[in-house]
Design a protein around this motif. Structure first.
Motif, short mmCIF file in Angstrom:
data_model
loop_
_atom_site.label_atom_id
_atom_site.label_comp_id
_atom_site.label_asym_id
_atom_site.label_seq_id
_atom_site.Cartn_x
_atom_site.Cartn_y
_atom_site.Cartn_z
N LYS A 1 40.55 36.63 42.17
CA LYS A 1 39.18 36.16 42.38
C LYS A 1 39.19 34.81 43.08
O LYS A 1 39.98 33.92 42.75
N LEU B 1 38.08 48.43 46.78
CA LEU B 1 38.12 47.79 45.46
C LEU B 1 36.91 46.92 45.18
O LEU B 1 36.79 46.37 44.08
N MET C 1 44.03 41.12 39.35
CA MET C 1 44.24 42.54 39.07
C MET C 1 45.40 43.07 39.90
O MET C 1 45.48 42.82 41.11
N ALA D 1 36.22 44.04 46.52
CA ALA D 1 36.66 42.65 46.48
C ALA D 1 36.33 41.98 47.81
O ALA D 1 35.82 42.61 48.74
N LYS E 1 39.93 45.89 50.52
CA LYS E 1 38.85 45.14 49.87
C LYS E 1 37.60 46.00 49.73
O LYS E 1 36.88 45.92 48.73
N PHE F 1 35.82 45.49 41.71
CA PHE F 1 36.42 44.27 41.17
C PHE F 1 35.38 43.29 40.66
O PHE F 1 35.54 42.69 39.59
N HIS F 2 34.29 43.12 41.39
CA HIS F 2 33.31 42.11 41.01
C HIS F 2 32.27 42.61 40.02
O HIS F 2 31.36 41.87 39.66
N VAL G 1 44.94 41.30 43.43
CA VAL G 1 43.58 40.88 43.77
C VAL G 1 43.27 39.66 42.92
O VAL G 1 43.30 39.73 41.69
#
Length: 380
Positions: free
Chosen positions: A214, A57, A195, A59, A54, A187-188, A212
């Motif tokens: 959300k 990435l 993803m 996330a 996390k 990611f955000h 991944v």
């Protein structure tokens, strides 16, 4: 000299990754779902790996679902979102150049009654944003577009794509398999709802990856059984593979910039070496809107099966496209979509490099192609 230039198909597992995995196999062998101390020890390594992924990435920890790789992640995301959102609409969108683990799922959903739009691409392999805007309707519930194409290396304009999708009722799934280790992805920073990634494309083991998702994304999980992965993906977690995946991802993101510089230099060196030898070729895709690790070339003087065989005899290992279609005689669907006929695909080769590739190896490839050209140029 022996040259492996098929890193887009798979990469060797890095020694640091092997060491981490062997420690889990030998010492931390417990089932992460067991409540005794051996199981709790295994759970700690699972949680540590999820935190590492996390962080790499950008996330949240609860957004990481460990899977068996990209195919499972793509299937889970596409089917899961389509089924969960079907009450809102029946229209789903993808492109003509997706990996088959995406395209075949869309084809199956089409048989189940979903209305599917397959977006066109231009000669560089780029999605036409105007077409995407035109085809999205209130009935569209899912758009799935890969970040980096696995055959030509083209990078899609993801910020523009996610902006278009965000203005609709649809959710966005992205196959980011070829992007990890080559693009700096948070990611955000995007409006991505799901993803997919897989470990063996960036120095990790085969058979492990992640989806991944959300937080709050409606998704119907199809694999039933135990309550692993917060009840989202049943089945005992493959802890050694997951630990290896996390370590490989950490290494790939830590050295991303220096690796990208090396790869772009290699790509330029390769093309210049071919030009210096007066070898006729054309680049499939974009020179600028692409990653450095994939170079797909059209050689008009020879068919792909012949050049692959001759390169293999010279100990150069490359491919005609996706490893998932190896062994078939079907022309690349990616190149057919780009050029609207299959003749170019029948004369095109994918070379893919990584940080281990050297300039000497690239020049060796160019030298051997030069030898092949002189054998076949009279057929041009």
């Amino acid at each position: 000299m022996e040259v492996y230039a098929d890193y887009a198909a798979t990469t060797p597992v890095k020694q640091e990754v092997v060491d981490k995995m062997m420690d889990i196999y030998a010492v931390h062998y417990g089932n992460p779902s067991s409540i005794h101390s051996v199981g709790r020890n295994a759970r700690k390594h699972l949680d540590d790996s999820r935190r590492s992924v996390k962080q790499a990435l950008g996330a949240k920890q609860n957004e990481i679902i460990f899977t068996s790789g990209a195919t499972e992640s793509n299937n889970t995301a596409i089917k899961g979102i389509a089924y969960a959102q079907r009450y809102k609409g029946n229209h789903i969108i993808t492109t003509k150049i997706e990996h088959h683990s995406v395209l075949h799922v869309f084809e199956q959903l089409e048989k189940e009654g979903f209305d599917v739009t397959y977006l066109d691409v231009d000669h560089q392999g780029l999605v036409q944003l105007d077409q995407l805007k035109e085809v999205i309707t209130e009935q569209t519930i899912l758009v799935s577009i890969m970040f980096v194409n696995n055959e030509i290396g083209t990078v899609q304009p993801m910020y523009e794509i996610d902006s278009i999708v965000a203005d609709s009722n649809a959710l966005l799934h992205v196959d980011a398999v070829q992007a990890i280790g080559h693009l700096d992805i948070n990611f955000h920073d995007f409006n991505i709802d799901a993803m997919s990634i897989t470990a063996h494309k960036f120095g990790g083991p085969k058979g492990v990856g992640a989806l991944v998702v959300k937080e709050g994304t409606p998704l119907q999980f199809l694999q039933l059984g135990g309550e692993q992965e917060a009840k989202r993906r049943a089945g005992t977690e493959n802890l050694p593979q997951i630990v290896g995946f996390a370590e490989a991802l950490k290494l790939a993101t830590e050295h991303l910039n220096e690796n990208n510089i090396h790869l772009m230099n290699l790509k330029n060196q390769f093309l210049v070496s071919l030009q210096e030898r007066s070898i006729p070729f054309e680049l499939n895709g974009s020179m600028t809107e692409s990653t450095g690790h994939i170079v797909n070339l059209y050689f008009p003087f020879i068919d792909v099966e012949t050049i692959l065989t001759l390169l293999d005899l010279a100990n150069i290992y490359v491919s005609s496209g996706s490893a998932c279609t190896a062994g078939t005689t079907t022309p690349s669907h990616v190149l057919v979509a780009m050029y609207e006929h299959d003749d170019r695909a029948k004369h095109s080769v994918r070379f893919s490099f990584n940080e281990q590739t050297t300039e000497q190896e690239v020049k060796y490839i160019a030298t051997e192609i030069h030898k092949i050209y002189h054998k076949f140029k009279e057929d041009i």
